[in-house]
Design a protein around this motif. Sequence first.
Motif, PDB file in Angstrom:
ATOM      1  N   LYS A  55       4.169  -0.252  12.830  1.00  0.00           N
ATOM      2  CA  LYS A  55       4.692  -1.270  11.920  1.00  0.00           C
ATOM      3  C   LYS A  55       5.822  -2.086  12.538  1.00  0.00           C
ATOM      4  CE  LYS A  55       3.698   1.722   7.973  1.00  0.00           C
ATOM      5  NZ  LYS A  55       4.286   2.489   6.853  1.00  0.00           N
ATOM      6  N   THR A  83       0.959   5.530  -2.105  1.00  0.00           N
ATOM      7  CA  THR A  83       0.691   6.734  -1.320  1.00  0.00           C
ATOM      8  C   THR A  83       1.177   8.010  -2.002  1.00  0.00           C
ATOM      9  OG1 THR A  83       0.786   5.449   0.716  1.00  0.00           O
ATOM     10  CG2 THR A  83       1.030   7.834   0.906  1.00  0.00           C
ATOM     11  N   GLU A 122      -2.420   6.703   7.682  1.00  0.00           N
ATOM     12  CA  GLU A 122      -2.233   5.262   7.861  1.00  0.00           C
ATOM     13  C   GLU A 122      -2.882   4.761   9.151  1.00  0.00           C
ATOM     14  OE1 GLU A 122       1.586   3.250   5.895  1.00  0.00           O
ATOM     15  OE2 GLU A 122       2.111   4.713   7.429  1.00  0.00           O
ATOM     16  N   GLN A 153      -6.209   2.742   8.968  1.00  0.00           N
ATOM     17  CA  GLN A 153      -6.338   1.414   8.374  1.00  0.00           C
ATOM     18  C   GLN A 153      -6.842   0.418   9.415  1.00  0.00           C
ATOM     19  OE1 GLN A 153      -2.800   0.613   5.378  1.00  0.00           O
ATOM     20  NE2 GLN A 153      -2.046   1.541   7.258  1.00  0.00           N
ATOM     21  N   ILE A 196      -4.166   7.725   2.390  1.00  0.00           N
ATOM     22  CA  ILE A 196      -4.105   6.269   2.480  1.00  0.00           C
ATOM     23  C   ILE A 196      -5.116   5.678   1.499  1.00  0.00           C
ATOM     24  CG2 ILE A 196      -5.788   6.149   4.370  1.00  0.00           C
ATOM     25  CD1 ILE A 196      -2.722   3.844   3.895  1.00  0.00           C
ATOM     26  N   HIS A 208       0.817  -1.218   0.000  1.00  0.00           N
ATOM     27  CA  HIS A 208       0.000   0.000   0.000  1.00  0.00           C
ATOM     28  C   HIS A 208       0.850   1.267   0.000  1.00  0.00           C
ATOM     29  CE1 HIS A 208       0.782  -0.205   4.370  1.00  0.00           C
ATOM     30  NE2 HIS A 208       0.573   1.092   4.346  1.00  0.00           N
ATOM     31  N   GLU A 209       2.074   1.150   0.530  1.00  0.00           N
ATOM     32  CA  GLU A 209       2.945   2.320   0.592  1.00  0.00           C
ATOM     33  C   GLU A 209       3.381   2.765  -0.800  1.00  0.00           C
ATOM     34  OE1 GLU A 209       6.167   1.427   3.236  1.00  0.00           O
ATOM     35  OE2 GLU A 209       4.837   0.760   4.838  1.00  0.00           O
ATOM     36  N   TRP A 235      -3.633  -3.126  11.236  1.00  0.00           N
ATOM     37  CA  TRP A 235      -2.832  -2.395  10.232  1.00  0.00           C
ATOM     38  C   TRP A 235      -2.719  -0.902  10.553  1.00  0.00           C
ATOM     39  CZ3 TRP A 235      -0.885  -6.541   8.275  1.00  0.00           C
ATOM     40  CH2 TRP A 235       0.012  -6.466   7.208  1.00  0.00           C
ATOM     41  N   SER A 236      -3.390  -0.450  11.592  1.00  0.00           N
ATOM     42  CA  SER A 236      -3.168   0.919  12.065  1.00  0.00           C
ATOM     43  C   SER A 236      -2.220   0.934  13.264  1.00  0.00           C
ATOM     44  CB  SER A 236      -4.501   1.584  12.436  1.00  0.00           C
ATOM     45  OG  SER A 236      -5.240   0.802  13.342  1.00  0.00           O
TER      46      SER A 236
END
Length: 424
Positions: A281, A87, A298, A301, A102, A83-84, A277-278
């Motif tokens: 990381k 962005t 982000e 998410q 996002i 997903h990055e 996913w929020s």
Amino acid sequence: MSDYKLGVAYALEQDQKDDLKAYRQQFHIPKDAAGNNWIYMTGNSLGLQPKSTKSYINEELEDWANLGVEGHTQGKTPWLSYHELLTDKMAQIVGAKSQEVIVMNTLTANLHFMMVSFYKPSKTRFKIVIESDAFPSDKYAVQSQLRHHGFDDNEGLVLWKSRRGEVLLRHEDLETILEEQGDEIALILIGGVNYYTGQFLDLKRITQLGHKYNCVVGFDCAHGAGNVALNLHDSGADFAVWCTYKYLNAGPGSLGGCFVHERHAHKKDLNRFTGWWSHNKQTRFNMRDEFDQLPGAEGWQLSNPPILSMAAIKASLDMFHEVGMSKLITKSNKLTGYLEFLLKQLGENTIRIITPYNTNERGCQLSIQVKNANKALHDKLTNEGVISDWRAPDVIRCAPVPLYNSFTDVYHLVEKLKSILNEQ
């Protein structure tokens, strides 16, 4: 542009001069039963498929087949951070900072997620302003939020209406609404480009007005993303949502996008729904750690992203990045201006364009009313290979998309319309 000319020779000449003409060849143009290309004017509803989309998706299918779960880290484009890759390019399209954007979920789901965080009603300040002819899904979502919080959805819904005998909205009328009810309004939620009229509203002016009365301001940019210069960061809006299957050509029902202004990036006390996913990381896969909110957009998410849909989005965004919104908007203005010019030749007694004439107040869509016409006219156009949109009670929406529509498309559209009208 005032130097448009009649005749097919002019359209062919403009297509030859078009700096973006090669991109038409990078899309699948649907054909009729006889093998002729449709005149496809409904990118405002579903954009055409880039020819590169299949290879982008196939790459992920191959990694899934060959690597299984290891594709998350060992694939050609590892899924864990896929997903990055979307962005920065998406942020450029909507005029935002990368931290503010996002790609996740779908449009109305994202709208609800944003309202969970930004619609914070009290007993005295609970009303929500939308435009009276908002896209129905937005209206339904807002009404359900009012009911969810225990309010009457008729009392809580404030409609920004056009004036009697007019179609377009006036910003001065929104000012009047806020002057009269501003201390009761919690949220202003407006379609940045109205789906019906094609009117591109002044996002910055609306935001400044709303904030003057301490209202949260958000926008549905489904008909704006990839079509107009949204400049979301500079608008100051609190949030925005959009889809990717219209002008962004990512396929039916594809993922949507969210914008959250950077001033909210580190507000961990904002109410929101959360998922893994929020979470931070660095510790996401420790599983047993307490929730640690990611900053920026982000942090909204919930789930790990659907890679196959994101691959289709990546195919389109790579093309947008190559071209740039500035060039697209320049061609869009010329192409839609040409359509406007040709339609006006049919006479004001026959055709009425309800979309603003000012190019700063519209994108590529023109909404057309034909005197004494009904859906039968639209059906005849469809039978002639013109794919447009009918919107009751009496509007045909045509959107010449600069990435794949040509001046010749526009010419033949109007010629077919003229021929049908002459038969009546």
